[in-house]
Design an enzyme around this catalytic site. Structure first.
Site, PDB file in Angstrom:
ATOM      1  NE  ARG A  28      -3.803  -9.234   8.215  1.00  0.00           N
ATOM      2  CZ  ARG A  28      -4.976  -8.611   8.426  1.00  0.00           C
ATOM      3  NH1 ARG A  28      -6.106  -9.245   8.232  1.00  0.00           N
ATOM      4  NH2 ARG A  28      -4.995  -7.377   8.817  1.00  0.00           N
ATOM      5  NE  ARG A  58       1.988  -5.293   9.799  1.00  0.00           N
ATOM      6  CZ  ARG A  58       1.043  -4.526   9.270  1.00  0.00           C
ATOM      7  NH1 ARG A  58       1.157  -3.240   9.194  1.00  0.00           N
ATOM      8  NH2 ARG A  58      -0.066  -5.078   8.799  1.00  0.00           N
TER       9      ARG A  58
HETATM   10  P1  AMP Z   1      -2.708  -3.374   7.326  1.00  0.00           P
HETATM   11  O1  AMP Z   1      -3.682  -2.562   6.540  1.00  0.00           O
HETATM   12  O2  AMP Z   1      -1.796  -2.525   8.172  1.00  0.00           O
HETATM   13  O3  AMP Z   1      -3.366  -4.479   8.120  1.00  0.00           O
HETATM   14  O4  AMP Z   1      -1.746  -4.095   6.273  1.00  0.00           O
HETATM   15  C1  AMP Z   1      -2.242  -5.030   5.331  1.00  0.00           C
HETATM   16  C2  AMP Z   1      -1.095  -5.843   4.769  1.00  0.00           C
HETATM   17  O5  AMP Z   1      -0.180  -4.976   4.083  1.00  0.00           O
HETATM   18  C3  AMP Z   1      -0.244  -6.574   5.788  1.00  0.00           C
HETATM   19  O6  AMP Z   1      -0.798  -7.816   6.187  1.00  0.00           O
HETATM   20  C4  AMP Z   1       1.066  -6.743   5.023  1.00  0.00           C
HETATM   21  O7  AMP Z   1       0.952  -7.777   4.052  1.00  0.00           O
HETATM   22  C5  AMP Z   1       1.161  -5.427   4.263  1.00  0.00           C
HETATM   23  N1  AMP Z   1       1.899  -4.413   5.060  1.00  0.00           N
HETATM   24  C6  AMP Z   1       1.391  -3.276   5.614  1.00  0.00           C
HETATM   25  N2  AMP Z   1       2.350  -2.597   6.264  1.00  0.00           N
HETATM   26  C7  AMP Z   1       3.495  -3.322   6.131  1.00  0.00           C
HETATM   27  C8  AMP Z   1       4.829  -3.166   6.592  1.00  0.00           C
HETATM   28  N3  AMP Z   1       5.199  -2.140   7.354  1.00  0.00           N
HETATM   29  N4  AMP Z   1       5.734  -4.124   6.238  1.00  0.00           N
HETATM   30  C9  AMP Z   1       5.398  -5.170   5.462  1.00  0.00           C
HETATM   31  N5  AMP Z   1       4.158  -5.396   5.021  1.00  0.00           N
HETATM   32  C10 AMP Z   1       3.198  -4.481   5.343  1.00  0.00           C
END
Ligand code: AMP
Length: 213
Positions: free
Chosen positions: A170, A88
């Site tokens: 986000r 990310r």
């Molecule tokens: P997602 O399901 O990919 O939208 O992820 C939901 C949330 O999890 C994100 O908004 C971040 O807070 C956290 N998250 C997921 N993947 C990462 C990552 N690679 N690095 C840091 N935070 C993450």
């Protein structure tokens, strides 16, 4: 085959990954799903992650990178995987580069900003089986029965971080920290762009094309 799927929240990375896993006999690794599972099970990682996820912020790199590295050492990753939501930011990409893992392709899903908000506001999930739906009339996949999981037949729920205020945060973080990965992987000659706005089958076909050519 080791792939990274990257793009803004709501680009459909997870949905497209689901559609092509069987074709390549690989698995999907979503760091977001891993965090949500840890939160559900109230683990130490879960307690830390929740604080950041609820605010729409990134979980600190040391937590995320360690969790991901441990995960990809599992036997089920031997045949390959799709990383969905990792890396990310540049430090996470560098940590991956410094590990033994050689990524074959990075697929960059692009979508206009207004569509992201529309898609995220329609996103719903099943608490039991984690399947993700979209309840917008033009969303994919629509649940067969309104607001019920096709598999478990229980009510779907909306992720706490899919509410408008958090979506905005986000997206800001995505633009600042994640989008620079396009240039990073372009320089490595691994980046392929897919237009993720449009008909689902065309997006799947373009993704397969991007992986294979
Ligand atoms: P997602 O399901 O990919 O939208 O992820 C939901 C949330 O999890 C994100 O908004 C971040 O807070 C956290 N998250 C997921 N993947 C990462 C990552 N690679 N690095 C840091 N935070 C993450």
């Amino acid at each position: 085959m080791k792939l990274i799927f990257f793009g803004p929240p709501g680009a459909g990375k997870g949905t497209i990954a689901q559609q092509i896993l069987n074709k390549y006999k690989i698995i999907q690794i979503s760091t977001g799903d891993m965090f949500r599972e840890n939160i559900k099970n109230q683990t130490e990682i879960g307690v830390t992650a929740k604080e950041y996820i609820d605010k729409g912020e990134l979980v600190p790199d040391e937590v995320t990178i360690t969790m991901l590295k441990n995960r990809i050492e599992n036997d089920d990753c031997k045949n390959g995987f799709i990383l969905d939501g990792f890396p990310r930011n540049i430090p996470q990409a560098q940590a991956l580069d410094n590990s033994d893992v050689e990524i074959d392709r990075v697929i960059y899903f692009t979508v206009p900003a207004d569509l992201i908000i529309h898609r995220l506001s329609g996103r719903r999930s099943c608490k039991q089986c984690n399947k993700v739906y979209n309840i917008n009339p033009d969303g994919f996949p629509n649940p067969k029965v309104e607001n019920k999981c096709d598999v478990c037949n229980i009510d779907l729920f909306q992720r706490a971080d899919d509410i408008p205020a958090t979506i905005k945060d986000r997206l800001d973080i995505y633009r600042e920290q994640t989008e620079p990965l396009a240039e990073y992987y372009e320089k490595q000659g691994k980046l392929k762009k897919v237009n993720a706005d449009g008909e689902i089958q065309r997006i799947i076909d373009d993704t397969i094309n991007a992986i294979e050519n």
